[in-house]
Design a protein around this motif. Structure first.
Motif, mmCIF file in Angstrom:
data_model
loop_
_atom_site.group_PDB
_atom_site.id
_atom_site.type_symbol
_atom_site.label_atom_id
_atom_site.label_comp_id
_atom_site.label_asym_id
_atom_site.label_seq_id
_atom_site.Cartn_x
_atom_site.Cartn_y
_atom_site.Cartn_z
ATOM 1 N N UNK A 160 0.822 -1.210 0.000
ATOM 2 C CA UNK A 160 0.000 0.000 0.000
ATOM 3 C C UNK A 160 0.858 1.262 0.000
ATOM 4 N N UNK A 161 1.947 1.250 0.748
ATOM 5 C CA UNK A 161 2.831 2.419 0.780
ATOM 6 C C UNK A 161 3.418 2.697 -0.607
ATOM 7 N N UNK A 162 3.895 1.648 -1.262
ATOM 8 C CA UNK A 162 4.485 1.822 -2.587
ATOM 9 C C UNK A 162 3.460 2.348 -3.582
ATOM 10 N N UNK A 208 1.037 6.442 -6.927
ATOM 11 C CA UNK A 208 -0.271 6.940 -7.379
ATOM 12 C C UNK A 208 -0.953 7.670 -6.217
ATOM 13 N N UNK A 209 -0.469 8.849 -5.866
ATOM 14 C CA UNK A 209 -0.945 9.520 -4.650
ATOM 15 C C UNK A 209 -2.409 9.921 -4.665
ATOM 16 N N UNK A 231 -3.694 -5.120 -7.961
ATOM 17 C CA UNK A 231 -2.351 -5.455 -7.483
ATOM 18 C C UNK A 231 -2.477 -6.524 -6.410
ATOM 19 N N UNK A 232 -1.680 -7.583 -6.489
ATOM 20 C CA UNK A 232 -1.707 -8.620 -5.461
ATOM 21 C C UNK A 232 -1.065 -8.103 -4.174
ATOM 22 N N UNK A 233 -1.509 -8.649 -3.048
ATOM 23 C CA UNK A 233 -1.071 -8.168 -1.740
ATOM 24 C C UNK A 233 0.203 -8.828 -1.248
ATOM 25 N N UNK A 257 6.005 0.263 -10.810
ATOM 26 C CA UNK A 257 5.717 0.109 -12.239
ATOM 27 C C UNK A 257 4.242 0.358 -12.560
ATOM 28 N N UNK A 258 3.450 0.706 -11.544
ATOM 29 C CA UNK A 258 2.024 0.959 -11.768
ATOM 30 C C UNK A 258 1.772 2.050 -12.810
ATOM 31 N N UNK A 259 2.491 3.185 -12.781
ATOM 32 C CA UNK A 259 2.230 4.209 -13.805
ATOM 33 C C UNK A 259 2.444 3.699 -15.231
#
Length: 224
Positions: free
Chosen positions: A22-24, A29-30, A87-89, A97-99
């Protein structure tokens, strides 16, 4: 980047990894809405999700990844988002790499964060099942699918509104790709690192058979 956005994290006994995941995501993606589904965990998963200020959906018992994603998609649509990132937990997806995965929605409807099967990071058994499933799904939808079993995906709202996948566990993700591809939605792959550490909840025999049955029905156009 498409906005507004929801990050969906299905979680089962993920207390050791969820906070970092979650932090990452929040750093990358703020402005995204975070939705965690506690899939009947018997550890501190729910407490960690609540402490992180996410929207939390809790199941009293473990119902499976498909059920968790279905509930989270409904919640995300109710929030009015334009796209969802799943996203898996377990920490096997690098949120940094989400963006890049989301950027692919500028020219596609579904983007898959595709893990490399070569190089030894992915266990041999998973490499084999992944390769076979990806090839079969690609044949069904008539487009290359690099990683049919990746849970790191970006999906446009219109796909979530019109694709209603079946299955309560991992076969849900396979059926989602088959239905989306057959409906004419464009599916692309974005290379991401392969990270393994925390054991997956994927049950090799039982869950693989569920995926195989889903692919078999998809090959023959069976109605669920």
């Amino acid at each position: 980047m498409i906005a507004p956005l929801a990050c969906v994290v299905p979680a089962y006994n993920a207390a050791h990894t969820l906070a970092d995941v979650l932090h990452t995501l929040r750093v990358a993606l703020p402005h995204a809405t975070m939705i965690v589904v506690d899939d009947g965990s018997d550890d501190a998963t729910r407490a960690i999700a609540c402490a992180a200020g996410t929207r939390v959906i809790s199941f009293e018992r473990n119902r499976g990844k498909g059920a968790a994603l279905r509930a989270a998609f409904a919640e995300a649509l109710a929030c009015g988002v334009s796209a969802v990132l799943t996203v898996d937990a377990d920490g096997q997806h690098d949120g940094r790499h989400a963006p890049a995965v989301l950027h692919a929605l500028t020219y596609a409807d579904v983007a898959i964060g595709a893990r490399a099967r070569s190089g030894g990071a992915m266990p041999l058994g998973r490499r084999l099942t992944n390769a076979l499933a990806s090839s079969a799904v690609g044949t069904i939808v008539g487009a290359p699918i690099a990683d049919a079993q990746s849970g790191f995906r970006a999906i446009r709202r219109r796909v979530l509104e019109h694709v209603h996948a079946h299955g309560e566990r991992y076969e849900f993700e396979t059926d989602f790709l088959i239905q989306a591809g057959r409906a004419g939605y464009r599916i692309v792959s974005v290379p991401i690192p392969t990270i393994y550490g925390t054991p997956s909840h994927f049950r090799v025999v039982r869950d693989s058979m569920r995926v195989v049955r889903t692919i078999w029905r998809g090959r023959h156009g069976a109605v669920h």
